[in-house]
Design an enzyme around this catalytic site. Sequence first.
Site, PDB file in Angstrom:
ATOM      1  N   THR A 187       1.055  -0.951  -0.109  1.00 50.64           N
ATOM      2  CA  THR A 187      -0.225   0.378   0.245  1.00 50.64           C
ATOM      3  C   THR A 187       0.934   0.941  -0.046  1.00 50.64           C
ATOM      4  O   THR A 187       0.857   2.169  -0.310  1.00 50.64           O
ATOM      5  CB  THR A 187      -0.595   0.148   1.177  1.00 50.64           C
ATOM      6  N   GLY A 193      15.193  19.122   2.547  1.00 53.32           N
ATOM      7  CA  GLY A 193      16.619  19.654   0.829  1.00 53.32           C
ATOM      8  C   GLY A 193      17.056  17.905   0.581  1.00 53.32           C
ATOM      9  O   GLY A 193      18.165  18.062   0.167  1.00 53.32           O
ATOM     10  N   HIS A 243      12.197   0.801  -7.823  1.00 53.29           N
ATOM     11  CA  HIS A 243      12.660  -0.880  -8.072  1.00 53.29           C
ATOM     12  C   HIS A 243      12.727  -1.899  -6.984  1.00 53.29           C
ATOM     13  O   HIS A 243      12.803  -3.239  -7.598  1.00 53.29           O
ATOM     14  CB  HIS A 243      14.121  -0.433  -9.174  1.00 53.29           C
ATOM     15  N   HIS A 267      34.598   6.086 -26.990  1.00 58.65           N
ATOM     16  CA  HIS A 267      34.535   7.412 -27.276  1.00 58.65           C
ATOM     17  C   HIS A 267      34.086   7.910 -28.297  1.00 58.65           C
ATOM     18  O   HIS A 267      33.576   7.176 -29.884  1.00 58.65           O
ATOM     19  CB  HIS A 267      36.400   7.615 -27.735  1.00 58.65           C
TER      20      HIS A 267
END
Length: 465
Positions: free
Chosen positions: A141, A179, A324, A447
């Site tokens: 929940t 924050g 996740h 690269h």
Amino acid sequence: MLRITIIGGGPGGYTAAFAAAKRGASVTLIEAESLGGTCLNWGCIPTKTIKTSADAILLGKRFESLGLEQPTNFSINMKTVVNRKDSVINILRSGLEKKCSALKIKLIAGKASLLNENTVEVKLNDNTNTKIESDFIIIATGSRNLELKNFAFDQKNILSSDDMLNLESVPKRLCIVGGGVIGCEMAFIYAAFGSKVTIIEAQDRLLPLASVDLELSKLLQREAKKSGINVIVKQSVQSYEQNENGLKVTIKAIDNDNTTELESDTVLISVGRIPQTQGLNLEQVGVSTDERGWIKVNDYLESSIKNIYAIGDVLGPTKIMLAHVAAAEGLCVIKNIFGETEKMDYSVVPSAIFTMPEIGTVGITEQEAKAKGLEVKTTSVLMRELGKAHALGELPGLVKLVAETKTGRLLGANISGAYATELIAELTLALKMRASVKDIAQTIHAHPTLSEGIFEAALSLSEEI
């Protein structure tokens, strides 16, 4: 056929439902509000959708430097932003509903409560009740926003993060209390939209999380200042009053009795979450919770009542409150229900923070390693050292790796910069595979890419160890 009832249709709940149905179980999925839970409807997806608009504004301001001769004074249309956000949510929610239908999962819209270890009663949206008998129950929940004393949410002046997703206009002055991840993400988004943003954080840094290295917190605070965000640390809010100029917010220093005042038009309270368990009848059935109401489970995610499991945010901060992780817990529970014996493994969990720049973390930080008495070496590579960062015009950020001194095994990684939330996947796999920094350094990286920052950091460490 096993009968499984799942209460809560967020990432944990629907992932468990899909896995159980694929194994042949008869699955009932109960959701009181909207399928997809907080993540899809009020969290991960809507905030990142809105952030895309903020990213576009910041890119637009760089058009001239990129050789694009076009006006750069962009204005934000919040109605369009919100409509796009709602469209994305509806598309993804529809996909979940179609998958439930394809897997023959029974979806029930209503508020669930436990009658016993095998029975769930649901008050449907038409105010009728139905009872569901099952062999196993999974509680998923989630959690909801925590309110502060003297700062009750009113959807007008004092807002939750949910409210911020449906604003009709951009506040001229926005005060964010907290924050942490949500507060910082909102700060950068609304600063890009044009708000004058102030963050008030009770601790001594932004993102005061064990998983975020101090070096990255300092970098983020510098970038906040560059974005016009005022950061006030070691202060807490006390009260507010409304006047003809807006809101006058009183704040107090943490380490003394000094108070100051600041003016704002809107206050966002983002200081934490509380369990979404009201009405579940946990105590009556005997499901144990801690003193704050978070459900207690064993290593296999089973509650104090046999055959009742719990996953996701409802387990609280002693676990890891990420979408996740909830999904992984859902898969773990289904394995255990079907006779496997699997403990939930929290040892390698990446975190993605969508500030500007982004932050990706996994494993332990340098500070955590030292606190545990581990002998480690660290190195940092600045994003501005990479050709791709210059090509993108995305210079802020760094890659910081932590490795065990004796073996060179990677123990942790913190990345700040463009696409950091994507780049952290490589290091998550490296940690899972118990790779050394030498293994990473001996892996050829393309690269020009930002992933070369990982290569350079691993190479530097491997040469020292």
